[in-house]
Design a protein around this motif. Structure first.
Motif, mmCIF file in Angstrom:
data_model
loop_
_atom_site.group_PDB
_atom_site.id
_atom_site.type_symbol
_atom_site.label_atom_id
_atom_site.label_comp_id
_atom_site.label_asym_id
_atom_site.label_seq_id
_atom_site.Cartn_x
_atom_site.Cartn_y
_atom_site.Cartn_z
ATOM 1 N N PRO A 291 50.735 -37.356 9.385
ATOM 2 C CA PRO A 291 50.816 -37.743 10.804
ATOM 3 C C PRO A 291 52.096 -37.283 11.488
ATOM 4 N N LEU A 292 53.240 -37.376 10.782
ATOM 5 C CA LEU A 292 54.490 -36.989 11.427
ATOM 6 C C LEU A 292 54.552 -35.481 11.687
ATOM 7 N N VAL A 293 54.074 -34.684 10.744
ATOM 8 C CA VAL A 293 54.056 -33.234 10.943
ATOM 9 C C VAL A 293 53.145 -32.867 12.111
ATOM 10 N N HIS A 294 51.977 -33.481 12.192
ATOM 11 C CA HIS A 294 51.043 -33.126 13.263
ATOM 12 C C HIS A 294 51.519 -33.594 14.633
ATOM 13 N N VAL A 295 52.293 -34.657 14.673
ATOM 14 C CA VAL A 295 52.780 -35.157 15.966
ATOM 15 C C VAL A 295 54.005 -34.386 16.433
ATOM 16 N N PHE A 296 54.933 -34.073 15.521
ATOM 17 C CA PHE A 296 56.237 -33.552 15.935
ATOM 18 C C PHE A 296 56.448 -32.064 15.670
ATOM 19 N N GLN A 297 55.514 -31.372 15.060
ATOM 20 C CA GLN A 297 55.778 -29.991 14.677
ATOM 21 C C GLN A 297 56.043 -29.098 15.878
ATOM 22 N N LYS A 298 57.075 -28.302 15.731
ATOM 23 C CA LYS A 298 57.442 -27.189 16.612
ATOM 24 C C LYS A 298 57.882 -27.588 18.013
ATOM 25 N N TRP A 299 57.151 -28.482 18.713
ATOM 26 C CA TRP A 299 57.463 -28.728 20.126
ATOM 27 C C TRP A 299 58.683 -29.628 20.324
ATOM 28 N N SER A 300 58.903 -30.566 19.415
ATOM 29 C CA SER A 300 59.959 -31.558 19.613
ATOM 30 C C SER A 300 61.339 -30.921 19.431
ATOM 31 N N PRO A 301 62.388 -31.534 19.988
ATOM 32 C CA PRO A 301 63.740 -30.978 19.841
ATOM 33 C C PRO A 301 64.105 -30.788 18.366
ATOM 34 N N LEU A 302 64.839 -29.722 18.088
ATOM 35 C CA LEU A 302 65.194 -29.392 16.706
ATOM 36 C C LEU A 302 65.907 -30.536 15.988
ATOM 37 N N PRO A 303 66.864 -31.245 16.614
ATOM 38 C CA PRO A 303 67.524 -32.348 15.885
ATOM 39 C C PRO A 303 66.533 -33.406 15.384
ATOM 40 N N ILE A 304 65.484 -33.665 16.139
ATOM 41 C CA ILE A 304 64.480 -34.646 15.704
ATOM 42 C C ILE A 304 63.735 -34.121 14.483
ATOM 43 N N ARG A 305 63.377 -32.842 14.504
ATOM 44 C CA ARG A 305 62.647 -32.271 13.364
ATOM 45 C C ARG A 305 63.527 -32.198 12.117
ATOM 46 N N ILE A 306 64.802 -31.907 12.314
ATOM 47 C CA ILE A 306 65.729 -31.897 11.178
ATOM 48 C C ILE A 306 65.878 -33.303 10.604
ATOM 49 N N PHE A 307 65.989 -34.297 11.485
ATOM 50 C CA PHE A 307 66.108 -35.690 11.027
ATOM 51 C C PHE A 307 64.872 -36.113 10.247
ATOM 52 N N PHE B 297 57.041 -28.091 10.542
ATOM 53 C CA PHE B 297 57.897 -28.632 11.595
ATOM 54 C C PHE B 297 58.577 -27.525 12.405
ATOM 55 N N PHE B 298 58.794 -26.355 11.794
ATOM 56 C CA PHE B 298 59.723 -25.388 12.369
ATOM 57 C C PHE B 298 59.026 -24.141 12.888
ATOM 58 N N ARG B 299 59.608 -23.597 13.954
ATOM 59 C CA ARG B 299 59.060 -22.370 14.531
ATOM 60 C C ARG B 299 59.289 -21.184 13.610
ATOM 61 N N ARG B 300 60.465 -21.145 12.974
ATOM 62 C CA ARG B 300 60.790 -20.059 12.048
ATOM 63 C C ARG B 300 61.745 -20.582 10.990
ATOM 64 N N GLY B 301 61.607 -20.074 9.771
ATOM 65 C CA GLY B 301 62.495 -20.522 8.715
ATOM 66 C C GLY B 301 62.612 -19.494 7.606
ATOM 67 N N ILE B 302 63.572 -19.734 6.713
ATOM 68 C CA ILE B 302 63.814 -18.866 5.564
ATOM 69 C C ILE B 302 63.626 -19.693 4.298
ATOM 70 N N ALA B 303 62.878 -19.172 3.349
ATOM 71 C CA ALA B 303 62.763 -19.785 2.015
ATOM 72 C C ALA B 303 63.485 -18.873 1.039
ATOM 73 N N ILE B 304 64.547 -19.367 0.430
ATOM 74 C CA ILE B 304 65.302 -18.583 -0.543
ATOM 75 C C ILE B 304 65.191 -19.258 -1.901
ATOM 76 N N CYS B 305 64.888 -18.479 -2.927
ATOM 77 C CA CYS B 305 64.681 -19.052 -4.251
ATOM 78 C C CYS B 305 65.211 -18.109 -5.318
#
Length: 509
Positions: free
Chosen positions: A151-167, A393-401
């Motif tokens: 539910p949280l991913v579907h409600v807040f993904q991408k559109w919400s302010p970045l600090p909220i998504r990071i939190f 949650f994010f518009r763009r990201g990096i996965a490093i492994c």
């Protein structure tokens, strides 16, 4: 971060994004010179990277040459991170949530002991069971995936302010802090309740049977908690499995016995077989919730056929039927009840008819997959959501492994075209076989991944320089790290110094 924290070689031989063999340095074309100029300057902060495009065409990233360190050099850092940076990485939301839940409960116990908390005096067992219920829920595959992550991913993904998504990402990833904090607090409430019961046993005519079950319940729950200590989990996994799981199940049995005893206890201290109305007690509903939450994942265990290939003595590639959405992890075992291990799942999507688990050899169990590969394994059909699930949650990201950490993030970068992959390893194709490389070549364009083979290159990449370059060029909002504990700490400290949001594994499950 200050400019002298890392040393960058003036000339470094790297590999092209496609992961092909090293190419000699050659004169750069005009667009490549522009790229070199853009990425060699000091990396902007996260706010700077959101202001606009670094390149007019993202395809320029396919021409990026990975900055490499001199041979024999393991780290470009010239001085260690500050104590403040180390503390901020160490005192993560997991420890914050643990501190909050534990301190809040300890305040409650102190207030109750002072006679200022009448509810605790009458319902100490309910407070203990309430904490245990929260603890179990924060480790339950069904509750976490369908009541929190989804539910949280579907409600807040991408559109919400970045600090909220990071939190939200930090909170969801570190729910284990609530699990540990509430479990410890629940045991503290159990001890408090048993002590008070002994103190008032003559006034309330408490039968010896109730006192005995109280002591047994405390002993079993303490064993459950001790078996889950981080050092024991890391160095004695079988001990952790046997005692934390089976002592935990035994604790549930004791809880039900307690509920039944409390329901049948008369005011004069005798028992009645009539029973009253347990459904009216808080303890009954907490016990029911705990039982249901524990039972749901175990009701989905299945024995499934697998194909295991061992491209090297260090890795087992396990192939299953059925495609899986990105971000989910699975637990597998040779038996129905013992020694389940969690791994990231690699799949091209739910439309695929296969998924894979990469099991790197780290102990006797994973070594057995290589030396004696089974034809079937037990698994839970209910997969659990991990940190990569929150990539939505994010518009763009990096996965490093690094190494077998590819198992946790490859599905994310294959299935989501707004994620960039950096994979670093030694003798990678020989170690992991062709399956993963064929999947990457088939499903990802060259401008969205870097494969760096340290053995083939004869040196290590300048990881933080590379991360900073790609973070700005790809306009990333976050970095997901999957490495060993030392590598994870190093990268998270570097990201923290450079204002880049990052999350990494916790090794707490």
């Amino acid at each position: 971060m200050s400019s002298d924290s890392y040393a960058y070689p003036n000339s470094a031989t790297g590999i092209v994004f496609s992961g092909a063999a090293s190419v000699p340095t050659k004169p750069l074309k005009e667009d490549e010179k522009q790229f070199e100029s853009a990425t060699s300057s000091k990396t902007p902060s996260i706010l700077d990277s959101e202001r606009g495009d670094i390149f007019e065409d993202e395809r320029h990233l396919a021409k990026y040459l990975v900055p490499a360190l001199e041979k024999g050099v393991k780290n470009a850092r010239l001085k260690p991170p500050t104590l403040w940076i180390k503390f901020r990485v160490w005192y993560n939301p997991y420890r914050m949530l643990y501190t909050f839940t534990f301190v809040l409960n300890m305040i409650g116990i102190v207030v109750a002991a002072c006679g200022k908390f009448p509810y605790a005096e009458a319902h100490g067992a309910a407070l203990a069971l309430g904490n245990i219920t929260a603890s179990v829920a924060c480790r339950n595959e069904f509750f976490i995936r369908y009541f929190l992550y989804w539910p949280l991913v579907h409600v807040f993904q991408k559109w919400s302010p970045l600090p909220i998504r990071i939190f939200l990402t930090g909170f969801l990833q570190h729910l284990g802090g609530i699990h540990s904090g509430c479990a410890t607090s629940g045991i503290a409430w159990f001890i408090y309740t048993v002590v008070r019961t002994f103190q008032h046993r003559h006034v309330k005519n408490t039968p010896p049977a109730v006192l005995a079950w109280g002591v047994l319940g405390v002993v079993v729950t303490v064993v459950t908690m001790v078996a889950a200590a981080p050092w024991i989990r890391a160095h004695h996994h079988n001990f952790f499995e046997r005692h934390h799981r089976f002592a935990g199940w035994l604790s549930v049995v004791f809880v039900w016995i307690f509920v039944c005893l409390a329901d049948s206890l008369r005011p004069d201290g005798s028992f009645t077989t009539e029973g009253r109305h347990p459904v009216k007690t808080q303890e009954f509903w907490y016990a029911l919730c705990i039982t249901v939450l524990i039972a749901i994942p175990w009701s989905t265990i299945r024995k499934v056929p697998v194909e295991i290939t061992t491209p090297s003595p260090r890795v087992a590639v396990i192939k299953f039927g059925k495609g899986i959405q990105q971000g989910l992890l699975g637990r597998i075992s040779r038996t129905a009840t013992m020694e389940y291990h969690g791994f990231g799942i690699i799949s091209e999507g739910i439309e695929s008819n296969t998924h894979y688990i990469i099991a790197g050899v780290q102990g006797d169990w994973t070594r057995g997959l290589v030396s004696d590969p089974p034809k079937t394994l037990w698994t839970r059909e209910m997969k659990f959501a991990g940190l990569p699930y929150l990539a939505h949650f994010f518009r763009r990201g990096i996965a490093i492994c690094t190494g077998s950490g590819i198992g946790a993030v490859l599905s994310t970068t294959v299935q989501l075209d707004n994620w960039f992959l950096i994979w670093i390893g030694s003798d990678m194709e020989k170690t992991f076989g062709p399956v993963l490389f064929e999947m990457i070549a088939r499903r990802m364009p060259k401008e969205r991944y870097i494969l760096f083979d340290t053995k083939k290159e004869g040196r290590r990449p300048d990881t933080m320089k590379m991360l900073k370059d790609i973070y700005v060029a790809f306009k990333a909002e976050v970095v997901l790290i999957t490495s060993n504990p030392a590598g994870n700490a190093e990268l998270m400290q570097g990201c923290k110094e450079n204002g880049m949001h990052s999350f990494g594994p916790l090794w707490d499950s």
